[in-house]
Design a protein around this motif. Structure first.
Motif, mmCIF file in Angstrom:
data_model
loop_
_atom_site.group_PDB
_atom_site.id
_atom_site.type_symbol
_atom_site.label_atom_id
_atom_site.label_comp_id
_atom_site.label_asym_id
_atom_site.label_seq_id
_atom_site.Cartn_x
_atom_site.Cartn_y
_atom_site.Cartn_z
ATOM 1 N N UNK A 80 0.914 87.473 30.807
ATOM 2 C CA UNK A 80 -0.212 86.569 30.532
ATOM 3 C C UNK A 80 -1.452 87.356 30.103
ATOM 4 N N UNK A 81 -1.673 88.519 30.720
ATOM 5 C CA UNK A 81 -2.827 89.333 30.352
ATOM 6 C C UNK A 81 -2.650 89.910 28.945
ATOM 7 N N UNK A 82 -1.444 90.344 28.626
ATOM 8 C CA UNK A 82 -1.187 90.849 27.278
ATOM 9 C C UNK A 82 -1.396 89.742 26.245
ATOM 10 N N UNK A 83 -0.923 88.551 26.568
ATOM 11 C CA UNK A 83 -1.120 87.407 25.668
ATOM 12 C C UNK A 83 -2.609 87.114 25.484
ATOM 13 N N UNK A 84 -3.334 87.126 26.588
ATOM 14 C CA UNK A 84 -4.763 86.814 26.553
ATOM 15 C C UNK A 84 -5.522 87.770 25.629
ATOM 16 N N UNK A 85 -5.115 89.031 25.621
ATOM 17 C CA UNK A 85 -5.812 90.032 24.812
ATOM 18 C C UNK A 85 -5.105 90.292 23.476
ATOM 19 N N UNK A 87 -2.173 91.293 22.628
ATOM 20 C CA UNK A 87 -1.411 92.535 22.500
ATOM 21 C C UNK A 87 0.066 92.190 22.313
ATOM 22 N N UNK A 88 0.628 92.629 21.231
ATOM 23 C CA UNK A 88 2.020 92.315 20.930
ATOM 24 C C UNK A 88 2.958 93.100 21.849
ATOM 25 N N UNK A 89 4.017 92.462 22.272
ATOM 26 C CA UNK A 89 5.006 93.121 23.121
ATOM 27 C C UNK A 89 6.352 92.432 22.981
ATOM 28 N N UNK A 90 7.380 93.154 23.341
ATOM 29 C CA UNK A 90 8.727 92.595 23.428
ATOM 30 C C UNK A 90 9.116 92.566 24.897
ATOM 31 N N UNK A 194 5.571 105.337 19.444
ATOM 32 C CA UNK A 194 4.986 104.107 18.907
ATOM 33 C C UNK A 194 4.964 102.993 19.925
ATOM 34 N N UNK A 195 5.975 102.991 20.800
ATOM 35 C CA UNK A 195 6.028 102.006 21.891
ATOM 36 C C UNK A 195 6.558 102.678 23.149
ATOM 37 N N UNK A 206 10.941 93.894 31.762
ATOM 38 C CA UNK A 206 10.061 94.944 31.261
ATOM 39 C C UNK A 206 9.391 94.474 29.981
ATOM 40 N N UNK A 207 8.291 95.149 29.630
ATOM 41 C CA UNK A 207 7.662 94.888 28.346
ATOM 42 C C UNK A 207 7.600 96.198 27.566
ATOM 43 N N UNK A 208 7.817 96.082 26.278
ATOM 44 C CA UNK A 208 7.717 97.239 25.388
ATOM 45 C C UNK A 208 6.548 96.997 24.445
ATOM 46 N N UNK A 209 5.594 97.891 24.436
ATOM 47 C CA UNK A 209 4.425 97.696 23.581
ATOM 48 C C UNK A 209 3.768 99.027 23.223
ATOM 49 N N UNK A 210 2.745 98.939 22.400
ATOM 50 C CA UNK A 210 2.015 100.106 21.924
ATOM 51 C C UNK A 210 1.241 100.747 23.085
#
Length: 227
Positions: A80-85, A87-90, A194-195, A206-210
């Motif tokens: 939810x925090x990644x979405x709010x800001x 930030x793209x993630x898988x 990169x991620x 888990x989340x994979x992101x930059x």
């Protein structure tokens, strides 16, 4: 007199026959209503299954586990925090009901070990908490971690304290979305990729992101804090 008696008898018989017909009609009416509802429920289930099948074909999803996950989308505090800001993630999901170490997690997800990071929480001499995000195959060098944190010493918190302090559980502790944002340090190798993969805040997720986006979000710094 006899005729009157037989007349009443015939009348009573007719009344009872009418009652029987009414009850029989009501019973058949209830049966019809039940059959209609039963038929409609079957049609709804079939229609729903067809809709799901169409959706899955559009998404090219045929794995039963993935189908279950699509119907019950998980959103943790971290996501939810990644979405709010923005930030793209898988999101990566794997079968697990209890704590397993980072190396076994990487085996289950297929993520490269060097790009998979674990989240450790320590407390300094000042009682301040610190978060260290390090490669799953490595351990925090406490003296170096204390130096980076500006503390005389730091110690990893007991496992039983993890939920109380972070809001997460062992094996599902994410650096993102804790109950309170603590000073955070990523091991410097995170910037080589990169991620990177970190816990999404729930066991089996888990989340994979930059890493740059994560570090900026958490106002974290990078340093060499492993043995």
């Amino acid at each position: 007199m006899l005729n009157l008696y037989f007349g009443n008898l015939q009348l009573n018989r007719c009344i009872w026959i009418c009652y029987g017909l009414i009850i029989s009609t009501l019973f058949r009416f209830v049966q019809c209503i039940f059959l209609i509802f039963f038929f409609l429920s079957k049609v709804a289930k079939i229609d729903g299954k067809i809709s799901v099948d169409i959706a899955l074909k559009k998404k090219n999803v045929y794995n039963p586990v993935e189908v279950m996950n699509m119907s019950k989308e998980v959103k943790t505090n971290a996501m939810r925090m990644l979405d709010k800001h923005h930030i793209r993630y898988d999101m990566i999901q794997y079968e697990c009901d209890e704590f397993i170490d980072g190396l076994h997690t990487a085996e289950k997800t297929g993520a490269p070990v060097e790009q998979s990071f674990k989240t450790l929480v320590a407390q300094g001499k000042s009682k301040q908490y610190y978060v260290f995000v390090v490669p799953i195959a490595e351990e925090v060098q406490l003296k170096q971690a204390a130096k980076v944190a500006g503390e005389k010493s730091v110690e990893l918190i007991p496992v039983k304290e993890i939920t109380k302090i972070t809001g997460y559980v062992r094996g599902g502790c994410s650096p993102v979305g804790m109950k309170k944002q603590f000073p955070t340090v990523f091991h410097e190798t995170a910037l080589l990729y990169g991620t990177i993969c970190v816990s999404a805040g729930k066991i089996g997720h888990q989340v994979e992101c930059d890493p740059n986006a994560l570090i900026a979000l958490l106002r974290a710094k990078t340093a060499d804090v492993i043995v």
